[in-house]
Design an enzyme around this catalytic site. Structure first.
Site, PDB file in Angstrom:
ATOM      1  N   ILE A   9       0.842  -1.238  -0.060  1.00 21.79           N
ATOM      2  CA  ILE A   9      -0.015  -0.074  -0.055  1.00 21.79           C
ATOM      3  C   ILE A   9       0.743   1.463  -0.004  1.00 21.79           C
ATOM      4  N   GLY A  11       3.445   1.664  -1.803  1.00 20.71           N
ATOM      5  CA  GLY A  11       4.041   1.818  -3.094  1.00 20.71           C
ATOM      6  C   GLY A  11       3.282   2.741  -3.969  1.00 20.71           C
ATOM      7  N   ASP A  57       4.908  -8.205   7.087  1.00 24.19           N
ATOM      8  CA  ASP A  57       6.000  -8.173   5.981  1.00 24.19           C
ATOM      9  C   ASP A  57       5.442  -9.593   5.075  1.00 24.19           C
ATOM     10  N   MET A  58       5.776  -9.604   3.930  1.00 24.97           N
ATOM     11  CA  MET A  58       5.387 -10.565   2.951  1.00 24.97           C
ATOM     12  C   MET A  58       6.271 -11.912   3.268  1.00 24.97           C
ATOM     13  N   LEU A  86       0.092  -6.266  -4.094  1.00 31.04           N
ATOM     14  CA  LEU A  86       1.002  -5.478  -4.889  1.00 31.04           C
ATOM     15  C   LEU A  86       2.555  -5.598  -4.178  1.00 31.04           C
ATOM     16  N   GLN A  89       9.409  -6.641  -4.136  1.00 29.83           N
ATOM     17  CA  GLN A  89      10.848  -6.085  -4.420  1.00 29.83           C
ATOM     18  C   GLN A  89      10.745  -5.860  -6.064  1.00 29.83           C
ATOM     19  N   THR A 135       3.257  -9.089 -14.354  1.00 33.15           N
ATOM     20  CA  THR A 135       4.151  -7.977 -15.050  1.00 33.15           C
ATOM     21  C   THR A 135       4.507  -8.429 -16.271  1.00 33.15           C
ATOM     22  N   GLU A 137       7.123  -8.241 -17.624  1.00 33.28           N
ATOM     23  CA  GLU A 137       8.561  -8.620 -17.425  1.00 33.28           C
ATOM     24  C   GLU A 137       8.660 -10.314 -17.574  1.00 33.28           C
ATOM     25  N   TYR A 159      13.493 -11.452 -10.690  1.00 27.76           N
ATOM     26  CA  TYR A 159      12.383 -10.743 -10.461  1.00 27.76           C
ATOM     27  C   TYR A 159      11.087 -11.466 -11.373  1.00 27.76           C
ATOM     28  N   HIS A 189       4.343   1.019 -15.808  1.00 30.69           N
ATOM     29  CA  HIS A 189       3.227   2.254 -15.444  1.00 30.69           C
ATOM     30  C   HIS A 189       4.043   2.943 -14.660  1.00 30.69           C
TER      31      HIS A 189
HETATM   32  P1  NAP Z   1       6.756  -0.187  -5.791  1.00 30.85           P
HETATM   33  O1  NAP Z   1       6.470   1.395  -5.849  1.00 30.85           O
HETATM   34  O2  NAP Z   1       8.179  -0.592  -5.811  1.00 30.85           O
HETATM   35  O3  NAP Z   1       6.042  -0.677  -4.367  1.00 30.85           O
HETATM   36  C1  NAP Z   1       6.207  -1.967  -3.831  1.00 30.85           C
HETATM   37  C2  NAP Z   1       5.524  -1.887  -2.484  1.00 30.85           C
HETATM   38  O4  NAP Z   1       5.862  -3.396  -2.012  1.00 30.85           O
HETATM   39  C3  NAP Z   1       6.044  -0.971  -1.537  1.00 30.85           C
HETATM   40  O5  NAP Z   1       4.572  -0.633  -0.910  1.00 30.85           O
HETATM   41  C4  NAP Z   1       6.965  -1.567  -0.608  1.00 30.85           C
HETATM   42  O6  NAP Z   1       7.053  -1.390   0.679  1.00 30.85           O
HETATM   43  C5  NAP Z   1       6.126  -3.133  -0.599  1.00 30.85           C
HETATM   44  N1  NAP Z   1       7.253  -4.200  -0.200  1.00 30.85           N
HETATM   45  C6  NAP Z   1       8.405  -4.566  -0.689  1.00 30.85           C
HETATM   46  N2  NAP Z   1       8.848  -5.540  -0.082  1.00 30.85           N
HETATM   47  C7  NAP Z   1       7.925  -5.709   1.012  1.00 30.85           C
HETATM   48  C8  NAP Z   1       7.924  -6.838   1.929  1.00 30.85           C
HETATM   49  N3  NAP Z   1       8.993  -7.712   2.175  1.00 30.85           N
HETATM   50  N4  NAP Z   1       6.979  -6.816   2.964  1.00 30.85           N
HETATM   51  C9  NAP Z   1       5.842  -6.016   2.795  1.00 30.85           C
HETATM   52  N5  NAP Z   1       5.709  -5.050   1.568  1.00 30.85           N
HETATM   53  C10 NAP Z   1       6.802  -5.209   0.907  1.00 30.85           C
HETATM   54  O7  NAP Z   1       6.169  -0.776  -6.881  1.00 30.85           O
HETATM   55  P2  NAP Z   1       4.841  -0.480  -7.762  1.00 30.85           P
HETATM   56  O8  NAP Z   1       5.389   0.133  -9.046  1.00 30.85           O
HETATM   57  O9  NAP Z   1       3.733   0.259  -6.946  1.00 30.85           O
HETATM   58  O10 NAP Z   1       4.245  -1.972  -8.312  1.00 30.85           O
HETATM   59  C11 NAP Z   1       3.178  -2.516  -7.542  1.00 30.85           C
HETATM   60  C12 NAP Z   1       3.096  -4.125  -7.530  1.00 30.85           C
HETATM   61  O11 NAP Z   1       2.924  -4.174  -9.434  1.00 30.85           O
HETATM   62  C13 NAP Z   1       4.534  -4.776  -7.625  1.00 30.85           C
HETATM   63  O12 NAP Z   1       4.375  -6.109  -7.244  1.00 30.85           O
HETATM   64  C14 NAP Z   1       5.288  -4.901  -8.965  1.00 30.85           C
HETATM   65  O13 NAP Z   1       6.199  -5.982  -8.981  1.00 30.85           O
HETATM   66  C15 NAP Z   1       4.142  -5.169  -9.867  1.00 30.85           C
HETATM   67  N6  NAP Z   1       4.349  -4.329 -11.075  1.00 30.85           N
HETATM   68  C16 NAP Z   1       4.602  -3.223 -11.336  1.00 30.85           C
HETATM   69  C17 NAP Z   1       4.731  -2.226 -12.591  1.00 30.85           C
HETATM   70  C18 NAP Z   1       5.125  -1.154 -12.997  1.00 30.85           C
HETATM   71  O14 NAP Z   1       5.514  -0.708 -14.157  1.00 30.85           O
HETATM   72  N7  NAP Z   1       4.956  -0.050 -11.651  1.00 30.85           N
HETATM   73  C19 NAP Z   1       4.366  -3.272 -13.776  1.00 30.85           C
HETATM   74  C20 NAP Z   1       3.759  -4.532 -13.787  1.00 30.85           C
HETATM   75  C21 NAP Z   1       3.780  -4.977 -12.134  1.00 30.85           C
HETATM   76  P3  NAP Z   1       7.887  -0.152   1.066  1.00 30.85           P
HETATM   77  O15 NAP Z   1       7.327   1.271   0.914  1.00 30.85           O
HETATM   78  O16 NAP Z   1       8.375  -0.258   2.778  1.00 30.85           O
HETATM   79  O17 NAP Z   1       9.220  -0.332   0.336  1.00 30.85           O
HETATM   80  O1  F7E Z   2      13.796   0.045 -16.758  1.00 30.83           O
HETATM   81  C1  F7E Z   2      16.590   0.818 -18.965  1.00 30.83           C
HETATM   82  C2  F7E Z   2      16.464  -0.811 -18.463  1.00 30.83           C
HETATM   83  O2  F7E Z   2      13.840   0.023 -14.342  1.00 30.83           O
HETATM   84  C3  F7E Z   2      13.428   0.254 -18.057  1.00 30.83           C
HETATM   85  C4  F7E Z   2       9.259  -2.198 -13.117  1.00 30.83           C
HETATM   86  O3  F7E Z   2       8.039  -1.660 -12.738  1.00 30.83           O
HETATM   87  O4  F7E Z   2       8.208  -2.251 -15.030  1.00 30.83           O
HETATM   88  C5  F7E Z   2       9.556  -2.056 -14.374  1.00 30.83           C
HETATM   89  O5  F7E Z   2      10.611  -2.648 -14.623  1.00 30.83           O
HETATM   90  C6  F7E Z   2      14.492   0.194 -18.839  1.00 30.83           C
HETATM   91  C7  F7E Z   2      15.478  -1.005 -18.988  1.00 30.83           C
HETATM   92  O6  F7E Z   2      11.903  -0.641 -15.427  1.00 30.83           O
HETATM   93  C8  F7E Z   2      18.685   3.004 -16.672  1.00 30.83           C
HETATM   94  O7  F7E Z   2      17.739  -1.536 -19.003  1.00 30.83           O
HETATM   95  C9  F7E Z   2      18.475   2.523 -18.945  1.00 30.83           C
HETATM   96  O8  F7E Z   2      15.438  -1.712 -20.188  1.00 30.83           O
HETATM   97  O9  F7E Z   2      12.287   1.745 -15.568  1.00 30.83           O
HETATM   98  P1  F7E Z   2      13.099   0.433 -15.412  1.00 30.83           P
HETATM   99  P2  F7E Z   2      11.959  -2.201 -16.003  1.00 30.83           P
HETATM  100  O10 F7E Z   2      12.947  -2.881 -15.753  1.00 30.83           O
HETATM  101  O11 F7E Z   2      11.000  -2.125 -17.197  1.00 30.83           O
HETATM  102  C10 F7E Z   2       8.063  -3.716 -14.878  1.00 30.83           C
HETATM  103  C11 F7E Z   2       6.804  -3.991 -15.969  1.00 30.83           C
HETATM  104  C12 F7E Z   2       8.012  -4.407 -13.829  1.00 30.83           C
HETATM  105  O12 F7E Z   2       7.207  -5.120 -13.347  1.00 30.83           O
HETATM  106  C13 F7E Z   2       9.071  -3.793 -12.797  1.00 30.83           C
HETATM  107  O13 F7E Z   2       8.571  -3.900 -11.461  1.00 30.83           O
HETATM  108  O14 F7E Z   2      15.343   1.234 -18.897  1.00 30.83           O
HETATM  109  N1  F7E Z   2      17.538   1.792 -18.267  1.00 30.83           N
HETATM  110  N2  F7E Z   2      19.082   3.093 -17.985  1.00 30.83           N
HETATM  111  C14 F7E Z   2      17.508   1.998 -17.028  1.00 30.83           C
HETATM  112  N3  F7E Z   2      16.710   1.672 -16.105  1.00 30.83           N
HETATM  113  C15 F7E Z   2      16.974   2.108 -14.786  1.00 30.83           C
HETATM  114  N4  F7E Z   2      16.168   1.767 -13.811  1.00 30.83           N
HETATM  115  N5  F7E Z   2      17.939   2.931 -14.381  1.00 30.83           N
HETATM  116  C16 F7E Z   2      18.723   3.329 -15.480  1.00 30.83           C
HETATM  117  O15 F7E Z   2      19.594   4.277 -15.381  1.00 30.83           O
END
Ligand code: NAP
Ligand code: F7E
Length: 345
Positions: A9, A11, A57-58, A86, A89, A135, A137, A159, A189
């Site tokens: 929540i 995040g 904690d998860m 949600l 890591q 995801t 990914e 991941y 997103h």
């Molecule tokens: P985020 O901002 O990194 O938030 C992650 C959340 O998980 C935070 O509240 C974090 O708490 C909590 N968390 C991490 N480790 C935990 C643990 N051991 N126990 C309990 N809580 C824990 O991620 P987000 O972008 O909101 O994404 C939400 C979910 O969607 C994630 O599962 C992510 O993998 C998935 N997802 C994200 C994207 C994207 O593009 N954003 C796309 C596809 C899927 P803290 O605040 O304490 O760190």
């Molecule tokens: O990287 C490149 C990097 O870390 C995007 C997470 O929310 O979306 C996210 O994962 C691209 C990659 O996101 C840097 O190599 C270049 O190709 O913003 P990112 P991600 O890896 O796509 C998916 C859907 C999730 O599920 C994940 O939780 O950008 N890149 N230079 C970089 N990336 C980072 N972080 N930092 C750089 O300096």
């Protein structure tokens, strides 16, 4: 009475989802991790008095079971209890550095939640709905473009492997035990609440810093990135949490892709972000020696550092959300330009 429990929540998505569910009249619960500072509450400050938070904690299955049980026991005659998993890591590159922890939280953590739900009698279980934050990914080195629900997974990081494990667990508990469990397969997103070490937020913050420095006649900052040729399908978190909620409102549980259907390279994201602040970027050199130069002043604004490269990269993601659009009526309010403007504002 409608109940919701959000892991993660604090995040990006968790905070937007909590806002949405409060608006819809849910009683919203969440867990927070113990940290030495209370930074992790910052995305929730504006709604802190409208949500219920407990430590959890998860990695700690008993804390999850105890909390879910207490929510159920404290709310006689609840209509529905939606659990959104949600917590994760969620940083792909960091998952190569802490693979065991990532697997424990993003993989086994899901199992702990599903097993908690399974301990309840059928009449209670039937009122529980479960969303898993899957995801794009998971598609990894993609085997088909665009990617949709039927595209095979080919994960390229610890991941993504942990998320594939969770995806199939969720499907298994749905098919094996008849539980209402859904997988979202969400493409990238972002939002103003995106973590600072994801590429979009890093770029937006970098551009802001350069603009601020120019006002003061300082020019020592260079935005330093890794692979800028990977392509992503970027949407807005607000649109995507609405899609999560829609999945749990259907008559039957299922899995859905949420994506925009447009893909852009990191390079294009950089160019767009700079151009919104009046800079035109020219590229010079190749590979790790490539630099992005301000056309007007010839100052180097962007450079590459190998430390941001990943052992395995995901080169191209492009989603097809036709199923969610057709079956859920899911629509998006943001395109990439609107997203970047929102992130700057
Ligand atoms: P985020 O901002 O990194 O938030 C992650 C959340 O998980 C935070 O509240 C974090 O708490 C909590 N968390 C991490 N480790 C935990 C643990 N051991 N126990 C309990 N809580 C824990 O991620 P987000 O972008 O909101 O994404 C939400 C979910 O969607 C994630 O599962 C992510 O993998 C998935 N997802 C994200 C994207 C994207 O593009 N954003 C796309 C596809 C899927 P803290 O605040 O304490 O760190
Ligand atoms: O990287 C490149 C990097 O870390 C995007 C997470 O929310 O979306 C996210 O994962 C691209 C990659 O996101 C840097 O190599 C270049 O190709 O913003 P990112 P991600 O890896 O796509 C998916 C859907 C999730 O599920 C994940 O939780 O950008 N890149 N230079 C970089 N990336 C980072 N972080 N930092 C750089 O300096």
């Amino acid at each position: 009475m409608k109940l919701a429990f959000i892991t993660g929540i604090t995040g990006q998505d968790g905070s937007y989802l909590a806002e949405l569910l409060i608006e819809k009249g849910y009683k919203v619960y969440g867990i927070v991790r113990r940290t030495s500072l209370l930074y992790s509450y910052s995305r929730l400050d504006h709604i802190r008095d409208k949500i219920h938070l407990e430590y959890g904690d998860m990695s700690d299955g008993s804390s999850l079971t105890n909390y879910i049980t207490s929510i159920i026991n404290n709310n006689d005659n609840f209509e529905v209890f939606e659990i959104y998993n949600l917590a994760a890591q969620s940083h792909v590159q960091i998952s190569f550095e802490i693979p065991e922890y990532t697997s424990l939280i993003d993989g086994i953590g899901t199992l702990k939640l599903l097993e908690s739900i399974r301990t309840f009698k059928k009449d209670i279980q039937d009122k529980i709905r479960f969303y898993q934050a899957g995801t794009s990914e998971m598609y990894g080195a993609v085997l088909e473009t665009p990617q949709k629900e039927t595209t095979p997974f080919n994960p390229q990081s610890p991941y993504a492997c942990a998320k594939v494990y969770s995806h199939f667990l969720v499907k298994n508990y749905r098919e094996g035990y008849g539980m209402f469990t859904c997988n979202g397969i969400l493409f990238n997103h972002e939002s103003p609440r995106r973590g600072a070490n994801f590429v979009t937020m890093k770029i937006v913050n970098g551009v802001k810093k350069i603009v601020e420095q120019e006002k003061e006649n300082i020019n020592d900052y260079i935005l330093t990135l890794g692979n800028i040729d990977s392509k992503r399908d970027w949407g807005h978190s607000k649109d995507y949490v609405y899609g999560m909620w829609l999945m749990l409102q259907q008559d039957k549980p299922d899995d859905y892709v949420l994506a925009t259907g447009h893909t852009y390279s990191v390079r294009e994201f950089i160019e767009k972000s700079f151009s919104m602040k009046g800079f035109e970027i020219e590229w010079n050199g190749e590979g790790i020696n490539e630099v992005g130069i301000d056309k007007r002043t010839q100052r180097i604004l962007v450079k590459i550092d190998e430390k941001y490269f990943r052992p395995c990269e995901v080169d191209l993601l492009l989603g097809d959300a036709t199923k969610a659009e057709t079956d859920l009526g899911w629509e998006r309010k943001y395109d990439l330009d609107k997203l970047i403007v929102d992130m700057f504002d």
